[in-house]
Design a protein around this motif. Structure first.
Motif, short mmCIF file in Angstrom:
data_model
loop_
_atom_site.label_atom_id
_atom_site.label_comp_id
_atom_site.label_asym_id
_atom_site.label_seq_id
_atom_site.Cartn_x
_atom_site.Cartn_y
_atom_site.Cartn_z
N ALA A 109 0.81 -1.21 0.00
CA ALA A 109 0.00 0.00 0.00
C ALA A 109 0.84 1.26 0.00
O ALA A 109 0.47 2.27 -0.60
CB ALA A 109 -0.94 0.01 1.21
N LEU A 110 1.97 1.25 0.72
CA LEU A 110 2.90 2.38 0.71
C LEU A 110 4.25 1.88 0.22
O LEU A 110 4.74 0.85 0.67
CB LEU A 110 3.04 3.00 2.10
N ARG A 111 4.86 2.64 -0.69
CA ARG A 111 6.12 2.23 -1.32
C ARG A 111 7.17 3.32 -1.12
O ARG A 111 7.32 4.21 -1.94
CB ARG A 111 5.90 2.00 -2.82
N GLY A 112 7.85 3.26 0.01
CA GLY A 112 8.88 4.25 0.28
C GLY A 112 8.32 5.65 0.49
O GLY A 112 8.84 6.63 -0.04
N MET A 113 7.24 5.74 1.26
CA MET A 113 6.58 7.02 1.49
C MET A 113 7.48 7.98 2.27
O MET A 113 8.03 7.63 3.32
CB MET A 113 5.28 6.79 2.27
N ASN A 114 7.61 9.20 1.75
CA ASN A 114 8.35 10.25 2.43
C ASN A 114 7.47 11.49 2.49
O ASN A 114 6.92 11.92 1.47
CB ASN A 114 9.64 10.59 1.67
N LEU A 115 7.33 12.04 3.68
CA LEU A 115 6.63 13.31 3.82
C LEU A 115 7.04 13.96 5.13
O LEU A 115 7.57 13.32 6.03
CB LEU A 115 5.11 13.16 3.74
N ARG A 116 6.76 15.26 5.22
CA ARG A 116 7.10 16.03 6.42
C ARG A 116 6.02 17.08 6.62
O ARG A 116 5.62 17.76 5.67
CB ARG A 116 8.47 16.69 6.24
#
Length: 236
Positions: A18-25
């Motif tokens: 469902a998530l593939r290397g999710m990056n957020l801030r």
């Protein structure tokens, strides 16, 4: 200061990623939106942040603390509050009782009462309906109640999943105005929203999620002028 950070987060439901290397801030004091089509991974992102879903790889940090392996109640106690899609109020309880349940983990009853009064100041309609059962409220009123219940928990950051879903345009504008006021009163907001136009009017920054990863990031102003966003979400 970063309030919430995702570093290369991966999430699976069985064999489905469902998530593939999710990056957020999300920085303190911001309103940040997550945009994307159904199935893109927006709700999974919120559920992973609130520890309802466990990350299989990567790191989730809230307010400087690693919460990747935390329990949901520890995340709530830390001040990260999740208002889920679909409102999920208690339909047979009154407005006041729903709000009181928002303070379930708060030990000081007097503090819960003060927070409820602040919710009534922000959302005076709830004060008028305080003895009314939640299930008798309109869709917009139920959404306000769900947001108010989240505020009683005393969030440092409030995560809202599709708060405009199923609401008339006028009510959507009212909900977005409330979200803006919540930030102005000192609470950071992460907003999942399919109504990109409404979301970008009140947010500072936004991420577009596709296939479980962030594909576009920028200020709300820049994204509203981005041809990819216009074509996919805003129309002509």
């Amino acid at each position: 200061m970063a309030m919430l950070e995702f570093d290369d987060v991966e999430v699976f439901y069985g064999k489905v990623q469902a998530l593939r290397g999710m990056n957020l801030r999300v920085d303190e004091g911001e309103i940040v939106a997550l945009l994307g089509n159904n199935g893109a991974g927006k709700t999974t992102t919120l559920s992973t942040a609130s520890a309802l879903v466990r990350a299989h790889a990567g790191r989730v940090a809230f307010n400087g603390q690693d919460v990747t392996r935390a329990h949901p109640w520890n995340v709530v106690s830390a001040g990260l509050i999740h208002v889920p899609e679909g409102r999920r109020i208690f339909s047979t309880l009154t407005v006041l009782e729903n709000l009181q349940l928002g303070g379930y983990l708060v030990k000081e009853r007097g503090l819960v009462a003060k927070r409820i009064e602040r919710v009534y100041e922000l959302l005076p309609l709830l004060a008028e309906r305080r003895t009314q059962q939640g299930g008798t409220l309109s869709g917009g009123e139920q959404q306000m109640l769900a947001i108010g219940r989240g505020l009683v928990a005393g969030p440092k950051m409030l995560m809202l999943d599709e708060p405009s879903m199923g609401l008339a345009p006028l009510i959507v504008n009212q909900v977005m105005q409330v979200i803006s006021e919540i930030r102005d009163q000192g609470t950071t907001v992460l907003l999942v929203e399919q109504n990109a136009r409404a979301a970008l009017k009140v947010t500072d920054r936004a991420y577009v999620i596709d296939g479980g990863a962030t594909t576009i990031e920028g200020s709300a102003r820049d994204l509203m002028a981005d041809s990819r966003i216009i074509d996919a979400y805003l129309g002509a």
